[in-house]
Design a protein around this motif. Sequence first.
Motif, short mmCIF file in Angstrom:
data_model
loop_
_atom_site.label_atom_id
_atom_site.label_comp_id
_atom_site.label_asym_id
_atom_site.label_seq_id
_atom_site.Cartn_x
_atom_site.Cartn_y
_atom_site.Cartn_z
N SER A 243 0.87 -1.18 0.00
CA SER A 243 0.00 0.00 0.00
C SER A 243 0.90 1.22 0.00
O SER A 243 2.13 1.11 0.13
N TYR A 244 0.30 2.40 -0.14
CA TYR A 244 1.08 3.64 -0.20
C TYR A 244 0.57 4.62 0.84
O TYR A 244 -0.65 4.77 1.03
N ARG A 245 1.51 5.29 1.50
CA ARG A 245 1.18 6.36 2.42
C ARG A 245 1.48 7.68 1.71
O ARG A 245 2.61 7.93 1.28
N VAL A 246 0.45 8.51 1.56
CA VAL A 246 0.57 9.74 0.78
C VAL A 246 0.44 10.94 1.72
O VAL A 246 -0.47 10.99 2.56
N ILE A 247 1.35 11.91 1.58
CA ILE A 247 1.34 13.15 2.37
C ILE A 247 1.36 14.33 1.40
O ILE A 247 2.14 14.32 0.43
N TYR A 248 0.52 15.32 1.68
CA TYR A 248 0.54 16.52 0.83
C TYR A 248 0.09 17.73 1.64
O TYR A 248 -0.48 17.59 2.73
N ASN A 249 0.37 18.91 1.09
CA ASN A 249 0.01 20.17 1.73
C ASN A 249 -1.34 20.63 1.17
O ASN A 249 -1.44 20.95 -0.01
N SER A 250 -2.36 20.66 2.03
CA SER A 250 -3.72 20.95 1.58
C SER A 250 -3.88 22.39 1.13
O SER A 250 -3.23 23.31 1.65
N GLY A 251 -4.77 22.58 0.17
CA GLY A 251 -5.12 23.92 -0.27
C GLY A 251 -6.45 24.39 0.26
O GLY A 251 -6.95 25.44 -0.14
N ILE A 252 -7.06 23.62 1.18
CA ILE A 252 -8.37 23.97 1.73
C ILE A 252 -8.24 25.21 2.62
O ILE A 252 -7.35 25.29 3.47
N ARG A 253 -9.13 26.17 2.41
CA ARG A 253 -9.10 27.41 3.19
C ARG A 253 -10.45 27.72 3.83
O ARG A 253 -10.56 28.73 4.54
N THR A 254 -11.47 26.91 3.59
CA THR A 254 -12.79 27.18 4.14
C THR A 254 -13.33 25.95 4.86
O THR A 254 -12.97 24.81 4.51
N SER A 255 -14.18 26.19 5.84
CA SER A 255 -14.81 25.09 6.58
C SER A 255 -15.86 24.42 5.71
O SER A 255 -16.39 25.00 4.76
N GLY A 256 -16.18 23.16 6.05
CA GLY A 256 -17.25 22.45 5.36
C GLY A 256 -16.79 21.11 4.82
O GLY A 256 -15.75 20.57 5.21
N ALA A 257 -17.59 20.54 3.92
CA ALA A 257 -17.32 19.23 3.34
C ALA A 257 -16.40 19.38 2.12
O ALA A 257 -16.56 20.32 1.33
#
Length: 614
Positions: A275-289
């Motif tokens: 399997s693979y473990r993936v790490i990244y820097n999120s671009g999410i800036r707002t709350s919600g789904a």
Amino acid sequence: MNKIIIKSFIFTTSILILVAPWMVHAQEATPQGMLFNLRTSAFPIIQFSMDARDIDGNIITGLQKDDVTILEDDQELQASEVKAYDPGLEFVVGINPNFSFAIMDAQARSRLDKIKDALTKWSGDLTQSSNHAYSLVTPDGPTSFHVKDLNSWLTGLAAWQPPMNTMEPSLDILSQSIDLASTSLLEPGARRVVLFITPLAETDDIPTLESLTEQARQLDVHVFLWVVAPPDTGLTGGLIAQQKLADQTGGTLVLFSGNENLPDAKESLVPLQTSYRVIYNSGIRTSGAHTISVKLKTDGEPIILGALNLSLEIEAPNPIMVSPPSQILRQYPASGEFDPESLTPRSQQIEIIVEFPDGHPRLLTSTSLLVDGKVIATNTAEPFNVFTWDLSPYTSESRPELQVKVVDSLGLEKTSISIPISITVEKAPSTLEIFYLNYKQWIFLAAGLAAALLLTWRLVRLSRLLKNKRLERIRAAGPLPLGNEYPSSKGKGKEIPASLEPFPTGGSSPAQQRIPVVDKEIRIGSDPRQVNYVLEDASVGELHALIRKNGETFLLIDMGSVSGTWVNYEQLDEEPKRLFHGDIIHIGRLGYRFQLSQPGDQKEPRIIKLDADL
């Protein structure tokens, strides 16, 4: 031997012809994959695990971070780390024997003996992991289930000696094996594998096999089959159903007559241990789904793996000033220098803490200190929590308002509430006063020689005598530091044995604050040059009262104030008044309650008899 090879070739060709329509349908299927083990505790760094399979259902190995693109709410982001790891293996062996398992070769070794030897070799080929578990299902039911110790599982396998000549095969063993694999107790993402060792299926078994095939697919259980049958076995409907079971669940089927070499685990199971473990820097800036999916770069068309849903609460960081001073007193040095540039303190240190209400601590990019809405200091590197406020512009009384502003790595920012700070500046003497201070001995000499000034001098003397009478009580209480000589420690770092707590009355001031009693003498009044604690109220004298600590006893002394000092609504005379825990004190019109940190014995209440005429 040639007959066996020809028959095997004919059998394999027949299988391919009959299952070819299903294989063509499988080619049209979409690639499979799964994202799991989502972790957002280090947001905006997001981590998840990934299984990737091609259109044939085979595990994709050898992926690098350049091959993986994260689709976050349809925004493409590059992975910062992609690392292969062993997700663990839930390995269930289901043995469904009949009389054919007892057939022996020339060395008197049965087919079951050879199967056990092959299973022992499999265990040695598997990559060892603490996230592996082993189970064994026989006609007697699960004899070993979710065993972590491989040697214990092998011991149970070796000890199992069934009466094969009298046993009838049953697909219940396959059903139990699939159920056992699907109820894995391992961490999410562990592979679920069933090795089903069975004789050739009968025509009546086909509906049950089709149902179990669909069940295994839905539960993501890989089924491998070792079918024990004679070398001249012809193509039957039952065998075709068994082949479909292996193909549609990502397993394989092997015919075993006792003479063939059974496949090893490296060919069958080791590829599943990726399997693979993936790490990244999120671009999410707002709350919600939000949704996360993955696009894999391949030699052909890119492969899109299914979306993973997540919900985040994102709020701007909250800056808070740590114990800002309510007032600052700037004074001239005792050397007699009255240049405004010589006023001290010259600066004030302001400390802050930053809270993250959304529960996702992250890096800061800047912090700023604002005075009256204007930025006067900015930190763009560590330490972000300390500012130095330059006080040199404040040469007269002022009441500036302080705020702090923070910006985090997401670009979210917030400014704190305004906090007013009272700055009091010591007044410089006039030119005449400076001349008097420098030449007063000569002035006194001239006045003594001038008979016309004799009367004036006597009046001044009389005034001083009256003043000395007022200060006799101070001398009885000990030496009184004057002006700039008195340290304004405010009790920082000391234990507070007692305090004056604000007592709400009709004359209470909104700015009225707690007064800790930490020094041997606490002076209270309105002149910051004479007292420890300044009370800004018209009813409070310049040096109104003092509290002296004598051992474990506290005495309150009125310093000849006009509005008076009161204890339990009785005005103090010239004598010191001992204070007890809970006493109500009025300094002018400001009310306080005297509190001891360790009250001890309480003072007995005093009953005052009122006159009958009242």
